[in-house]
Design a protein around this motif. Sequence first.
Motif, PDB file in Angstrom:
ATOM      1  N   MET A   1       0.840  -1.189   0.000  1.00 24.72           N
ATOM      2  CA  MET A   1       0.000   0.000   0.000  1.00 24.72           C
ATOM      3  C   MET A   1       0.878   1.243   0.000  1.00 24.72           C
ATOM      4  O   MET A   1       2.060   1.170   0.271  1.00 24.72           O
TER       5      MET A   1
ATOM      6  N   TRP B   1       1.294  -2.560   6.715  1.00 22.82           N
ATOM      7  CA  TRP B   1       0.140  -1.763   6.283  1.00 22.82           C
ATOM      8  C   TRP B   1      -0.062  -0.617   7.259  1.00 22.82           C
ATOM      9  O   TRP B   1       0.150  -0.792   8.461  1.00 22.82           O
TER      10      TRP B   1
ATOM     11  N   GLY C   1     -10.332  -4.793   4.534  1.00 19.54           N
ATOM     12  CA  GLY C   1     -10.757  -4.046   3.351  1.00 19.54           C
ATOM     13  C   GLY C   1      -9.643  -3.215   2.742  1.00 19.54           C
ATOM     14  O   GLY C   1      -9.649  -2.915   1.545  1.00 19.54           O
ATOM     15  N   LYS C   2      -8.654  -2.825   3.556  1.00 14.61           N
ATOM     16  CA  LYS C   2      -7.488  -2.085   3.038  1.00 14.61           C
ATOM     17  C   LYS C   2      -6.700  -2.957   2.067  1.00 14.61           C
ATOM     18  O   LYS C   2      -6.081  -2.480   1.129  1.00 14.61           O
ATOM     19  N   ILE C   3      -6.722  -4.252   2.350  1.00 15.78           N
ATOM     20  CA  ILE C   3      -5.934  -5.182   1.536  1.00 15.78           C
ATOM     21  C   ILE C   3      -6.705  -5.522   0.264  1.00 15.78           C
ATOM     22  O   ILE C   3      -6.173  -5.459  -0.831  1.00 15.78           O
ATOM     23  N   HIS C   4      -7.986  -5.866   0.446  1.00 11.99           N
ATOM     24  CA  HIS C   4      -8.825  -6.213  -0.705  1.00 11.99           C
ATOM     25  C   HIS C   4     -10.292  -6.106  -0.291  1.00 11.99           C
ATOM     26  O   HIS C   4     -10.654  -6.566   0.786  1.00 11.99           O
ATOM     27  N   SER C   5     -11.114  -5.548  -1.179  1.00 15.39           N
ATOM     28  CA  SER C   5     -12.536  -5.392  -0.829  1.00 15.39           C
ATOM     29  C   SER C   5     -13.210  -6.753  -0.614  1.00 15.39           C
ATOM     30  O   SER C   5     -14.111  -6.888   0.209  1.00 15.39           O
ATOM     31  N   ASP C   6     -12.725  -7.811  -1.327  1.00 15.03           N
ATOM     32  CA  ASP C   6     -13.268  -9.161  -1.129  1.00 15.03           C
ATOM     33  C   ASP C   6     -13.026  -9.672   0.294  1.00 15.03           C
ATOM     34  O   ASP C   6     -13.836 -10.410   0.841  1.00 15.03           O
ATOM     35  N   MET C   7     -11.891  -9.285   0.844  1.00 15.67           N
ATOM     36  CA  MET C   7     -11.558  -9.730   2.200  1.00 15.67           C
ATOM     37  C   MET C   7     -12.469  -9.075   3.225  1.00 15.67           C
ATOM     38  O   MET C   7     -12.772  -9.656   4.261  1.00 15.67           O
ATOM     39  N   GLU C   8     -12.904  -7.861   2.922  1.00 17.00           N
ATOM     40  CA  GLU C   8     -13.841  -7.172   3.821  1.00 17.00           C
ATOM     41  C   GLU C   8     -15.224  -7.814   3.684  1.00 17.00           C
ATOM     42  O   GLU C   8     -15.869  -8.142   4.671  1.00 17.00           O
TER      43      GLU C   8
ATOM     44  N   VAL D   1     -14.728 -16.143  -0.486  1.00 19.44           N
ATOM     45  CA  VAL D   1     -14.901 -15.294  -1.679  1.00 19.44           C
ATOM     46  C   VAL D   1     -16.208 -15.632  -2.379  1.00 19.44           C
ATOM     47  O   VAL D   1     -16.715 -16.711  -2.281  1.00 19.44           O
TER      48      VAL D   1
END
Length: 368
Positions: free
Chosen positions: A1, A298, A311-318, A368
Amino acid sequence: MSINFGIIGLARSGKTTIFNALTAGKAETTGRGGEITAPHLGVARVPEPRLRVLDGILHPHRLVPVEARYIDIGASVKALAQDKGLGAQLLNQLSTVDTLICVVRAFKDDSVPHPRGSIDVDRDIADLNMELVFSDLAIMERRLERLETSLKGAKPGERHTLLQEQEILKQFKTALENDRPLRELTIDPVAVRYVTNYQFLTAKPMLIVVNIGEDQLAEAEALEAQLSRRYSGNGLRVITLCGRLEMELAQLEESAAQELRASYGMKQSGLERTIKASYDLSSLITFFTTASNEVRAWAIRHGTTAVKAAGKIHSDMEKGFIRAECVSYDDLVRCGSLTEARKRGLLRLEGKEYTVQDGDIITFLFNV
Ligand SMILES: Nc1nc2c(ncn2[C@@H]2O[C@H](COP(=O)(O)OP(=O)(O)O)[C@@H](O)[C@H]2O)c(=O)[nH]1
Ligand SMILES: [Mg+2]
């Protein structure tokens, strides 16, 4: 990031010098004086000594620090705000940064003329503030004009939100007309959206970097303390930095730079000090992830929940968040391995609402 910084300041205050110091760059420092040209772009790794320690414990293939990205806009913000071409584009680019770095000249050098004819830190800070206010007011006025037009043709259902926005922008406008930056206002949650939408410059966290000469190094700390009393508060910090010396140090091998720095009695590099100040300024903390043979750092705001950190890493993870498997940095260092931490029950399973702590090493489990 990455964290994005925009460097602004008056002509010949040392913007490019400090840009070079922070990015180990070699951009030309002529300080020609404000015409609108292509900006300098540069990247630095955010210093994070804990990554080295984690390397020794987790043995990843790669360590990935947070990146600090810098844009050195050569022209004044006021000039950009008045320009329709490249200036407008640059202003757009500037409005996307996370934090503004305002370079203010304190160094004395008769061969480098100051655009206002004398050295005056407080006056220059006030000038820069005026430029940012000027730019925000221009955006505000254009938006208010468009709102008037939209309101004329608005359906009853749309009127409410348009009127709400108008009301909020008018409040902002009053503050700006009184030279108050938006970052000083207590903004209610409904209004925050408009600050974010329009990316107002005076709403951004601002780090004032007072560029001192080598001959002022002895008084640097006292000066910084004195200025801090006037320039600190909500989203505002000030540090002193010897730009030209830092730029020279940034070009040296690390060991040589350290030696020289020590001889000046300086404990940290200019990069370390500006990063630390900007983390303080925006209440940023660091967490680490370990996956795919990489240990990554991060940056998130203090108080962020596990699900938002994911969510900072990936919106799917959130979206698909299940759990966070979490160990504190100190616990992991004490245990010496993840296996041992697990054995001692120090690898915790945390839910969505867990507040991430500085130094946490986290593995997110998600669908996912
Ligand atoms: N004596 C002295 N000169 C400096 C210092 N920092 C910058 N300068 C000089 O001031 C001039 C303008 O610097 P520059 O970084 O190009 O300013 P900019 O216009 O804000 O980008 C250059 O000639 C620099 O070498 C400093 O700490 N001491
Ligand atoms: Mg420059």
